[in-house]
Every structure is written in structure tokens, then in C-alpha cells.
Design a protein around this motif. Structure first.
Motif, PDB file in Angstrom:
ATOM      1  N   PRO A 119       7.644  -2.983  -3.621  1.00 54.90           N
ATOM      2  CA  PRO A 119       7.208  -3.604  -2.503  1.00 54.90           C
ATOM      3  C   PRO A 119       8.496  -4.430  -1.809  1.00 54.90           C
ATOM      4  O   PRO A 119       9.003  -4.776  -2.408  1.00 54.90           O
ATOM      5  N   ASP A 120       8.277  -4.269  -0.544  1.00 56.16           N
ATOM      6  CA  ASP A 120       9.621  -4.997   0.206  1.00 56.16           C
ATOM      7  C   ASP A 120      10.858  -4.158   0.137  1.00 56.16           C
ATOM      8  O   ASP A 120      11.944  -4.834   0.450  1.00 56.16           O
ATOM      9  N   SER A 121      10.948  -3.096  -0.539  1.00 58.32           N
ATOM     10  CA  SER A 121      12.267  -2.300  -0.710  1.00 58.32           C
ATOM     11  C   SER A 121      12.348  -1.677   0.636  1.00 58.32           C
ATOM     12  O   SER A 121      11.598  -1.625   1.400  1.00 58.32           O
ATOM     13  N   ALA A 122      13.683  -1.567   1.028  1.00 56.93           N
ATOM     14  CA  ALA A 122      14.249  -0.945   2.229  1.00 56.93           C
ATOM     15  C   ALA A 122      13.783   0.440   2.390  1.00 56.93           C
ATOM     16  O   ALA A 122      13.630   1.402   1.491  1.00 56.93           O
ATOM     17  N   ALA A 123      13.580   1.167   3.792  1.00 56.82           N
ATOM     18  CA  ALA A 123      13.279   2.539   3.865  1.00 56.82           C
ATOM     19  C   ALA A 123      13.524   2.534   5.262  1.00 56.82           C
ATOM     20  O   ALA A 123      13.952   1.624   6.087  1.00 56.82           O
ATOM     21  N   ALA A 137       0.846  -1.213  -0.122  1.00 60.25           N
ATOM     22  CA  ALA A 137      -0.109   0.281  -0.002  1.00 60.25           C
ATOM     23  C   ALA A 137       0.982   1.352   0.194  1.00 60.25           C
ATOM     24  O   ALA A 137       0.389   2.117  -0.576  1.00 60.25           O
ATOM     25  N   THR A 138       1.915   1.395   0.569  1.00 62.96           N
ATOM     26  CA  THR A 138       2.794   2.377   0.611  1.00 62.96           C
ATOM     27  C   THR A 138       3.736   2.322  -0.511  1.00 62.96           C
ATOM     28  O   THR A 138       4.082   3.490  -1.001  1.00 62.96           O
TER      29      THR A 138
END
Length: 101
Positions: A53-57, A44-45
Motif C-alpha cells: 500500500p502507498d507504493s507509486a503507480a 484495496a488495490t
């Protein structure tokens, strides 16, 4: 005055927070408690941030309060990796102690 202002991070929201603080700054102090956490971005983000999706932040959660503890802003921001550089400057006043919570 509202107990808490929840904002979108827009310039209008920041101006409202500063106005609220100015309206009730009799104690002249604004406190900020911030928490930083490495996270992976959910579906969603990811879409509005245009990342996978599932990338680092980095998630930054901030609570702004007046000196007597009244909250005036709660903010959570997600910063995808590779887009931002954070710099921190700390000023330490010698002779004063404060307990960290």
C-alpha cells in the motif's frame, strides 16, 4: 447497442468493444480521451496487484467514443511502478486542426 460497456480488461471485454465498434462504425472513427496521473496505491488495490500500500503507480483513465460522441468503453487501469514501460507514437496530419478538451 449499449450506451457504455464497462469491462474488466479481459480479452473477452476487448473483443466485445471491438465488435460493438464494428457494428456501428458508419462514421469510421473511434476517439479516445486518456488521462494519466501519478498516484499511490490504496490498500484495496494493493492486495490483488501484490504490491505494498502507498507504493507509486500510474493511473490511466480512458473513454472511447464514436465520432458523434457516443461512449462505447470506459476504462481505468492502475500500473504499479517498475512493471511497465509505455511507448507512445503520434501521427500528426498536417493541415487539420482539432481543439483539445
Amino acid at each position: 447497442m449499449p450506451g457504455v460497456i464497462l469491462g474488466t480488461g479481459s480479452k473477452h471485454d476487448r473483443n466485445q468493444v471491438l465488435k460493438t465498434f464494428a457494428d456501428c462504425r458508419s462514421d469510421g472513427q473511434l476517439q479516445v480521451k486518456q488521462t494519466f496521473q501519478a498516484v499511490t496505491i490504496d490498500q484495496a488495490t494493493a492486495e490483488p496487484l501484490q504490491v505494498s500500500p502507498d507504493s507509486a503507480a500510474l493511473r490511466a483513465s480512458s473513454i472511447f467514443t464514436l465520432a458523434h460522441g457516443e461512449p462505447i468503453e470506459l476504462r481505468t487501469a492502475i500500473y504499479p511502478s517498475g512493471r511497465y514501460i509505455f511507448n507512445v507514437r503520434c501521427i500528426v496530419t498536417m493541415g487539420q486542426t482539432e481543439k483539445s478538451r
